[in-house]
Design a protein around this motif. Structure first.
Motif, PDB file in Angstrom:
ATOM      1  N   TYR A 112      16.675  45.853  -7.282  1.00 19.14           N
ATOM      2  CA  TYR A 112      15.763  46.933  -7.648  1.00 19.14           C
ATOM      3  C   TYR A 112      14.280  46.623  -7.458  1.00 19.14           C
ATOM      4  O   TYR A 112      13.451  47.525  -7.602  1.00 19.14           O
ATOM      5  CB  TYR A 112      15.976  47.315  -9.113  1.00 19.14           C
ATOM      6  N   PRO A 115      11.914  48.301  -3.621  1.00 21.23           N
ATOM      7  CA  PRO A 115      12.490  49.568  -3.158  1.00 21.23           C
ATOM      8  C   PRO A 115      11.971  49.975  -1.787  1.00 21.23           C
ATOM      9  O   PRO A 115      10.785  49.852  -1.492  1.00 21.23           O
ATOM     10  CB  PRO A 115      12.048  50.573  -4.242  1.00 21.23           C
ATOM     11  N   GLN A 120      19.214  51.317  -0.090  1.00 28.35           N
ATOM     12  CA  GLN A 120      19.567  50.651  -1.337  1.00 28.35           C
ATOM     13  C   GLN A 120      20.734  49.725  -1.065  1.00 28.35           C
ATOM     14  O   GLN A 120      21.535  49.960  -0.147  1.00 28.35           O
ATOM     15  CB  GLN A 120      19.976  51.662  -2.407  1.00 28.35           C
TER      16      GLN A 120
END
Length: 225
Positions: A112, A115, A120
């Protein structure tokens, strides 16, 4: 598949699993910078071309490490006892998310902390999908005031922000604050459910909690009068 092909595939899977395990260890001990292709190859007793053949590139390897490290977390979420109240189920998921981040800071940062729009890690995608399912259950119960995607995005942002805020604190302060955040900070409105206009949203004043929005009272923090 022939026996020889099966053995080759099995050997490839073992090699892949070994490399991922070694890379995960390097990540935990030295952070993302420690997971270079050269360092992983040396620690795993293999060659860099093997890593490229199995993972495509370094990002592919990091994705595999995230999936490997996150699998136990996902298993814990799936193994949790069923909760009838969908908001309580969201609260349990919050606890696991924050607890996982505090226990695995390097892995959490890998998933995380950098970004990139449109990209992702598969592990983060799987986690967000599970969050979406919990948000959908709240909506199905008539207790969600905003759209499902907006609610999921806000809860996700609050969870990540909480973890990174706590990780930035000195350890002694982090432990004090963890009692407030890890135990259960996605709170449910404590007064009886009065009807369909009493729904759950992410509050603006305390974004790490789920608040009830009463049609006649506006924003209210859980428990505050």
């Amino acid at each position: 598949m022939s026996d020889s092909e099966s053995e080759t595939a099995s050997g490839r899977d073992r090699t892949r699993a070994h490399i991922v395990s070694v890379a995960a260890g390097l990540l935990a001990s030295g952070g993302r910078e420690a997971v270079s292709t050269r360092a992983v190859a040396a620690a795993a007793g293999t060659q860099a071309p093997t890593i490229y053949r199995l993972f495509g590139d370094k990002e592919g390897l990091l994705d595999a490490v995230a999936e490997y490290g996150f699998s136990s977390y996902l298993a814990d979420k799936k193994a949790s006892p069923p909760v009838d109240d969908p908001v309580e189920a969201l609260r349990a998921g919050w606890d696991l998310h924050v607890g996982f981040g505090l226990a695995n800071p390097a892995l959490f940062s890998l998933m995380y902390g950098d970004p990139t729009p449109g990209r992702q890690s598969p592990a983060a995608v799987a986690a967000f999908r599970m969050l979406g399912e919990r948000i959908r259950a709240i909506a199905a119960a008539g207790r969600l005031k905003v759209g499902e995607r907006l609610a999921a995005d806000l809860v996700h942002a609050a969870g990540c922000g909480t973890v990174f805020t706590l990780l930035a604190l000195p350890v002694e302060r982090r432990e004090d604050r963890a009692a407030d955040h890890v135990d259960a900070r996605v709170r449910r409105q404590d007064r009886p459910h009065p009807g369909p206009d009493h729904r759950f949203v992410v509050g603006q004043d305390h974004p790490d909690r789920v608040h009830a929005l009463d049609a006649t009272e506006g924003w209210r923090v859980a428990g505050r009068r």
